[in-house]
Design a protein around this motif. Structure first.
Motif, PDB file in Angstrom:
ATOM      1  N   ARG A 615      -6.941  -2.745   8.126  1.00 24.79           N
ATOM      2  CA  ARG A 615      -7.059  -2.062   6.837  1.00 24.79           C
ATOM      3  C   ARG A 615      -7.705  -0.684   7.033  1.00 24.79           C
ATOM      4  NH1 ARG A 615      -9.192  -5.798   4.312  1.00 24.79           N
ATOM      5  NH2 ARG A 615     -11.393  -5.200   4.537  1.00 24.79           N
ATOM      6  N   MET A 616      -8.710  -0.605   7.948  1.00 24.88           N
ATOM      7  CA  MET A 616      -9.382   0.686   8.210  1.00 24.88           C
ATOM      8  C   MET A 616      -8.405   1.664   8.843  1.00 24.88           C
ATOM      9  SD  MET A 616     -13.101  -0.538   9.608  1.00 24.88           S
ATOM     10  CE  MET A 616     -13.592   1.160   9.870  1.00 24.88           C
ATOM     11  N   VAL A 617      -7.585   1.165   9.793  1.00 27.83           N
ATOM     12  CA  VAL A 617      -6.589   2.046  10.405  1.00 27.83           C
ATOM     13  C   VAL A 617      -5.636   2.577   9.355  1.00 27.83           C
ATOM     14  CG1 VAL A 617      -4.685   2.166  12.041  1.00 27.83           C
ATOM     15  CG2 VAL A 617      -6.773   0.993  12.676  1.00 27.83           C
ATOM     16  N   HIS A 618      -5.155   1.661   8.503  1.00 31.71           N
ATOM     17  CA  HIS A 618      -4.198   2.051   7.476  1.00 31.71           C
ATOM     18  C   HIS A 618      -4.832   3.008   6.479  1.00 31.71           C
ATOM     19  CE1 HIS A 618      -1.851   1.501   3.701  1.00 31.71           C
ATOM     20  NE2 HIS A 618      -0.799   1.524   4.588  1.00 31.71           N
ATOM     21  N   SER A 619      -6.087   2.762   6.077  1.00 27.84           N
ATOM     22  CA  SER A 619      -6.750   3.597   5.065  1.00 27.84           C
ATOM     23  C   SER A 619      -7.044   4.988   5.627  1.00 27.84           C
ATOM     24  CB  SER A 619      -8.044   2.920   4.599  1.00 27.84           C
ATOM     25  OG  SER A 619      -7.765   1.682   4.012  1.00 27.84           O
ATOM     26  N   PHE A 620      -7.596   5.026   6.858  1.00 29.08           N
ATOM     27  CA  PHE A 620      -7.959   6.345   7.420  1.00 29.08           C
ATOM     28  C   PHE A 620      -6.746   7.158   7.823  1.00 29.08           C
ATOM     29  CE2 PHE A 620     -12.119   4.333   7.884  1.00 29.08           C
ATOM     30  CZ  PHE A 620     -12.936   5.341   7.390  1.00 29.08           C
ATOM     31  N   SER A 621      -5.672   6.446   8.209  1.00 27.72           N
ATOM     32  CA  SER A 621      -4.451   7.207   8.517  1.00 27.72           C
ATOM     33  C   SER A 621      -3.886   7.830   7.261  1.00 27.72           C
ATOM     34  CB  SER A 621      -3.437   6.284   9.176  1.00 27.72           C
ATOM     35  OG  SER A 621      -3.054   5.240   8.296  1.00 27.72           O
ATOM     36  N   GLN A 622      -3.955   7.115   6.146  1.00 32.30           N
ATOM     37  CA  GLN A 622      -3.509   7.685   4.879  1.00 32.30           C
ATOM     38  C   GLN A 622      -4.414   8.845   4.467  1.00 32.30           C
ATOM     39  OE1 GLN A 622      -3.472   4.336   2.203  1.00 32.30           O
ATOM     40  NE2 GLN A 622      -1.235   4.061   2.412  1.00 32.30           N
ATOM     41  N   LYS A 641       2.829   9.005  10.395  1.00 27.86           N
ATOM     42  CA  LYS A 641       3.545   8.033   9.548  1.00 27.86           C
ATOM     43  C   LYS A 641       3.772   6.742  10.323  1.00 27.86           C
ATOM     44  CE  LYS A 641       7.624   7.577   6.598  1.00 27.86           C
ATOM     45  NZ  LYS A 641       6.839   7.044   5.531  1.00 27.86           N
ATOM     46  N   PHE A 642       4.078   6.916  11.646  1.00 23.64           N
ATOM     47  CA  PHE A 642       4.251   5.704  12.455  1.00 23.64           C
ATOM     48  C   PHE A 642       2.989   4.847  12.434  1.00 23.64           C
ATOM     49  CE2 PHE A 642       7.644   7.840  15.368  1.00 23.64           C
ATOM     50  CZ  PHE A 642       8.615   7.574  14.413  1.00 23.64           C
ATOM     51  N   ILE A 643       1.815   5.571  12.500  1.00 27.30           N
ATOM     52  CA  ILE A 643       0.550   4.826  12.486  1.00 27.30           C
ATOM     53  C   ILE A 643       0.370   4.109  11.153  1.00 27.30           C
ATOM     54  CG2 ILE A 643      -1.953   5.068  12.550  1.00 27.30           C
ATOM     55  CD1 ILE A 643      -1.551   7.434  14.469  1.00 27.30           C
ATOM     56  N   THR A 644       0.689   4.798  10.073  1.00 24.62           N
ATOM     57  CA  THR A 644       0.503   4.211   8.738  1.00 24.62           C
ATOM     58  C   THR A 644       1.441   3.005   8.531  1.00 24.62           C
ATOM     59  OG1 THR A 644      -0.089   6.396   7.889  1.00 24.62           O
ATOM     60  CG2 THR A 644       0.499   4.702   6.270  1.00 24.62           C
ATOM     61  N   ASP A 645       2.735   3.160   8.927  1.00 24.01           N
ATOM     62  CA  ASP A 645       3.685   2.042   8.751  1.00 24.01           C
ATOM     63  C   ASP A 645       3.322   0.862   9.641  1.00 24.01           C
ATOM     64  OD1 ASP A 645       5.037   3.614   6.977  1.00 24.01           O
ATOM     65  OD2 ASP A 645       6.621   4.231   8.391  1.00 24.01           O
ATOM     66  N   GLY A 646       2.895   1.187  10.888  1.00 21.59           N
ATOM     67  CA  GLY A 646       2.519   0.071  11.766  1.00 21.59           C
ATOM     68  C   GLY A 646       1.324  -0.695  11.244  1.00 21.59           C
ATOM     69  N   ALA A 650       1.262  -4.564  10.194  1.00 19.61           N
ATOM     70  CA  ALA A 650       0.257  -5.453  10.750  1.00 19.61           C
ATOM     71  C   ALA A 650      -0.481  -6.193   9.651  1.00 19.61           C
ATOM     72  CB  ALA A 650      -0.710  -4.670  11.616  1.00 19.61           C
ATOM     73  N   ARG A 651      -0.791  -5.488   8.546  1.00 20.79           N
ATOM     74  CA  ARG A 651      -1.470  -6.141   7.405  1.00 20.79           C
ATOM     75  C   ARG A 651      -0.583  -7.238   6.822  1.00 20.79           C
ATOM     76  NH1 ARG A 651      -3.870  -2.324   2.964  1.00 20.79           N
ATOM     77  NH2 ARG A 651      -4.509  -4.397   2.268  1.00 20.79           N
ATOM     78  N   ASN A 652       0.722  -6.896   6.660  1.00 24.15           N
ATOM     79  CA  ASN A 652       1.620  -7.900   6.091  1.00 24.15           C
ATOM     80  C   ASN A 652       1.749  -9.116   7.010  1.00 24.15           C
ATOM     81  OD1 ASN A 652       2.096  -6.219   3.910  1.00 24.15           O
ATOM     82  ND2 ASN A 652       3.967  -5.340   4.785  1.00 24.15           N
ATOM     83  N   MET A 653       1.870  -8.853   8.337  1.00 21.71           N
ATOM     84  CA  MET A 653       2.001  -9.958   9.277  1.00 21.71           C
ATOM     85  C   MET A 653       0.750 -10.814   9.298  1.00 21.71           C
ATOM     86  SD  MET A 653       3.152  -9.748  13.257  1.00 21.71           S
ATOM     87  CE  MET A 653       4.710  -9.007  12.767  1.00 21.71           C
ATOM     88  N   ILE A 654      -0.431 -10.152   9.281  1.00 20.50           N
ATOM     89  CA  ILE A 654      -1.674 -10.924   9.263  1.00 20.50           C
ATOM     90  C   ILE A 654      -1.767 -11.757   7.990  1.00 20.50           C
ATOM     91  CG2 ILE A 654      -4.183 -10.714   9.144  1.00 20.50           C
ATOM     92  CD1 ILE A 654      -3.908  -8.276  11.013  1.00 20.50           C
ATOM     93  N   SER A 655      -1.335 -11.187   6.863  1.00 17.86           N
ATOM     94  CA  SER A 655      -1.385 -11.909   5.585  1.00 17.86           C
ATOM     95  C   SER A 655      -0.463 -13.123   5.614  1.00 17.86           C
ATOM     96  CB  SER A 655      -0.993 -10.954   4.453  1.00 17.86           C
ATOM     97  OG  SER A 655      -0.979 -11.643   3.223  1.00 17.86           O
ATOM     98  N   ASP A 656       0.761 -12.926   6.185  1.00 20.14           N
ATOM     99  CA  ASP A 656       1.699 -14.052   6.252  1.00 20.14           C
ATOM    100  C   ASP A 656       1.201 -15.137   7.201  1.00 20.14           C
ATOM    101  OD1 ASP A 656       3.321 -12.813   4.459  1.00 20.14           O
ATOM    102  OD2 ASP A 656       4.755 -12.037   5.940  1.00 20.14           O
TER     103      ASP A 656
END
Length: 828
Positions: A615-622, A641-646, A650-656
């Motif tokens: 979540r931190m990677v996704h938030s700080f990349s945004q 963008k690659f970092i943000t999408d990845g 990863a968040r979706n996969m961890i959630s599933d």
């Protein structure tokens, strides 16, 4: 043959009877019998003289005044007519009684029913006269009153006349062959008639009944006159002394009645008593005729014996023939030459012949032709050892030939008998057709039974389990091969031994008690079902584990027990091995359970703890993308963008993964859920996606209520509907949901018009992280269908797929209804 004619034995008696019944007939070849004594006819003429002489002025009667009885002494009573009247009536009654006794003796010998019937009628008249005499002696009044005495005399004479009339009519019309009631019955009837006459006359005299008119007093003579043609007809038929004297007696009684009514002027005068004396002749004449018949019969038989030495006629012969005629079996009398002398009714009916067709013929006529020669030899051999025995006792039955040629099965008995100094054989034959049929049926059934027993024994011998047949005393009746092999005994070593021999010595006493107790409740069951293993003792003393079954059966009408024994040594070894392996497996399962719990806990922790850095990677990349938008080059912006999408993937996969792991945890929050409400929730969640893709999601109006965890059922349908909209190249992606009830399941079908799935990949897609398409074309984690399958399995449901590439897909859920009934299911 010699001069012996076997037909004489059957015909001699009838010939003698014909000669007796034909007095006066003569024949040059046969002896004659004495003619009828004509002097007896003088008796009726003598009875006519008193009235004739009285008409000419010559009277034989003298009138004597009779003083009262109480005024006379003994000498005066003897001299008066009352005493003589009583004496004469008594003599007539005694004569009639003697006649009846002689007639009954005649019947017992000759079986001629006419004689006792006529004698009974005359005895009834004599008894009535005796009653009249007794009543007359009991009415000595001064002056004497003739009315009651005349009345009793009329009743007595009328009774005798009516009895004789009836007896003659019965003999002529009915012609009875035997007396139904026998000699004792005749005596009883005679006594009853006497009592009835006495009671009638006593009642009439004591009641003061009038003496009646002269016509009444003349009625006995009229009845006797009516009897005369009947007795004459009877004499014409029989032609014997007895019926001739009966006819003369009836004539005499008719004339006496005329003389009594016309000649007597006063009671107990000499004329009155003289006429009564002549009444004795009416009883004496038939007695004399019966005795003359006997004399003639004896003389005829003596003459026949002198003319034919082979003739035998005796009382014993008559009784023998009468006895054999009534036997229910056939009886033949055969001489030493095999010639049939006589046959009874049973034999004639059995072989279908008349008497004259068999008498005089050889007995071989009744033997089948194929054994006739052998029968002659056996018949001749019997003469050397004649004794009572069964013929051919070593065979089941013999056969005889009927007149129509048919053979009949017989049982034949032989017995020697002496007749006229010669040895004869008495042959008894019994038709055993019915017995033979029953015997044949029994043999057939026995054959079937023996075959069944042989098949059963053969089957029992081939059975892989041991079988013992034990009686109620515990003795072994039979064993099969497997039982002998199991206990290591020979074929005959166990039969007759007690079954306790096969039981270990430590429990032998207890086994005996249990065996005896089984007899009180014999039913098929397993022996000692509450114990794990039973044991038996082999011949070498080794104990072997057994499984034993018991079952009751009947053998020869006695209860027995069928004991099945099975060696379970191998099963016991396998069971012990299986027990050890089960223990090892339980230990392994426990270790695996602990390991799975640790893995689930590890996956949950990893998934939970990884969410924060991702979540931190996704938030700080945004955040970097927002602040450096104007300072980044295109290449740098693409990398960011690659970092943000990845990070998002990863968040979706961890959630599933986290959701997938949570599905293994037990959930007790199942409740009734409306499918329509869940479909509405899915529609609301996918509303934006549906508008962007211009897709449709529809469901039927009537959907059932099922039992499920609401959140999991929502996730299941959301994943299936979402996949149908996502994997779709149609301009208008469409997903429809329908349901139906099948037995205890609810069939839920989710159909889409998507790209479809090839058959070889239809099982692979339910595995975790499995994808069939590129991420760029169809984004996703590859866990959605694995989650759906696991949710279905958690609810004991089945998830199936029906799909063709390019034809769309149909996911089928077979959902158990649980407590929900069909009515509840369609209540919405």
């Amino acid at each position: 043959m010699n001069n012996t004619n076997p037909k004489h034995y059957a015909a001699a008696q009838a010939a003698a009877a014909v000669k007796v019944h034909s007095p006066g007939t003569t024949n040059t070849d046969t002896p004659t019998m004495p003619s009828f004594p004509v002097w007896l006819l003088a008796l009726p003429l003598a009875a006519c003289l008193p009235p004739l002489l009285s008409g000419w002025g010559i009277s034989l009667a003298s009138v004597t005044e009779i003083p009262p009885i109480q005024a006379v002494n003994g000498a005066q009573v003897i001299s008066n007519g009352l005493f003589f009247h009583t004496l004469l009536e008594a003599m007539g009654a005694v004569t009639a009684t003697i006649l009846l006794a002689v007639a009954l003796s005649h019947y017992n010998i000759r079986r001629d029913t006419a004689v006792p019937l006529l004698a009974l009628a005359l005895a009834a008249g004599g008894s009535a006269d005796a009653v009249h005499a007794l009543l007359a002696a009991a009415i000595p009044t001064a002056p004497p009153n003739p009315a009651p005495i005349l009345l009793t005399a009329t009743i007595a004479r009328a009774t005798g006349a009516v009895a004789l009339l009836l007896a003659t009519a019965v003999i002529l019309l009915a012609r009875p062959r035997r007396l139904i009631f026998g000699t004792p019955g005749v005596l009883v009837i005679w006594v009853l008639v006497s009592i009835a006459v006495y009671a009638l006359t006593d009642w009439m005299v004591s009641g003061g009944q009038p003496a009646g008119s002269p016509l009444v007093h003349a009625s006995p003579g009229v009845i006797f006159l009516a009897c005369l043609p009947l007795t004459w007809r009877l004499y014409q038929q029989r032609r014997d002394f007895f019926t001739a004297t009966i006819t003369i007696a009836v004539t005499l009684n008719t004339l006496l009645e005329v003389c009594l009514n016309l000649g007597s002027e006063q009671l107990f005068d000499h004329y009155f008593n003289a006429v009564h004396g002549l009444k004795i002749t009416g009883f004496a004449l038939p007695l004399a005729g019966l005795l003359l018949d006997w004399q003639a019969l004896g003389k005829c038989q003596r003459q026949q014996l002198s003319a034919d030495p082979n003739y035998i006629e005796s009382e014993s012969d008559h009784r023998f023939r009468a006895f054999t005629e009534q036997l229910p079996v056939g009886v033949l009398l055969v001489d030493t030459d095999g010639v049939i002398v006589s046959v009874n009714r049973g034999a004639r009916e059995l072989f279908g012949y008349q008497e004259e067709q068999l008498v005089g013929e050889n007995v071989d006529k009744l033997v089948p032709v194929n054994i006739r020669h052998r029968h002659q030899a056996l018949r001749n051999g019997y003469q050397y050892d004649p004794k009572p025995r069964r013929m051919a006792a070593d065979v089941d039955y013999l056969t005889g030939v009927r007149s129509d040629g048919t053979e009949v099965p017989l049982e034949i008995g032989l017995g020697p008998i002496r007749l006229n100094g010669r040895t004869h054989t008495l042959v008894s034959v019994l038709d055993i057709s019915e017995r033979k049929q029953l015997l044949d049926d029994l043999k057939q059934k026995n054959t079937v039974l023996q075959e069944s027993e042989q098949r059963l024994r053969a089957i029992t011998e081939q059975l892989p389990v041991g079988v013992l047949l034990v009686d109620t005393g515990g003795a072994i009746v039979s064993t099969n091969h497997s039982a002998r092999e199991l206990f290591a005994y020979g074929e005959q070593q166990l039969e007759g031994e007690n079954v306790d021999k096969l039981v270990p010595g430590s429990i032998r006493h207890r086994h005996r008690v249990l065996r005896e107790g089984y007899q009180y409740d014999p039913k098929p069951r397993r022996m000692a079902a509450d114990e794990d293993v039973l044991t038996g003792v082999r011949s070498d003393g080794i104990e072997v584990p057994l499984e034993i079954g018991l079952g009751p059966t009947m053998l020869d009408g006695r209860p027995h027990t069928v004991v099945s024994v099975m060696d379970i040594s191998e099963r016991k070894r396998l069971l012990d091995d299986l027990t050890d392996k089960n223990i090892l497996m339980d230990q392994t399962i426990e270790k695996l359970t602990q390991s799975n719990e640790q893995l689930e806990r590890f996956a949950f922790i990893c998934s939970h703890d990884l969410q924060e850095p991702v979540r931190m990677v996704h938030s700080f990349s945004q955040l970097l993308e927002q602040r450096l938008t104007d300072h980044l080059e295109d290449k740098e912006r693409e990398y960011l963008k690659f970092i943000t999408d990845g990070a998002q993937r990863a968040r979706n996969m961890i959630s599933d993964v986290l959701m997938f792991c949570r599905l293994d945890q037990p959930v007790d929050s199942r409740k009734s859920v409306s499918l329509a409400e869940v479909c509405q929730q899915v529609y609301n969640t996918l509303h934006v996606s549906l508008e962007e893709s211009r897709g449709k999601f529809t469901w039927s109006d009537e959907l059932p209520t099922v039992t499920a965890v609401p959140s999991q059922l929502f996730q299941l349908l959301l994943n299936l509907v979402g996949n149908g909209l996502k994997f779709n190249r149609s301009d208008t992606p469409t997903v429809s949901l329908n349901s139906s009830l099948e037995d205890n399941f609810c069939r839920i079908e989710i159909h889409d018009n998507g790209i479809g799935i090839k058959p070889q990949y239809q099982q692979k897609i339910f595995q975790i992280f499995e994808r069939l398409n590129a991420k760029k074309e169809y984004p996703g984690t590859g866990i959605g269908l694995a989650i759906c399958k696991k949710i279905a399995e958690q609810h004991e449901a089945r998830l199936l797929l029906e799909s063709e590439e390019g034809e769309g897909s149909t996911f089928v859920l077979l959902w158990p209804l649980y407590q929900a009934t069909k009515t509840e299911a369609f209540s919405n």
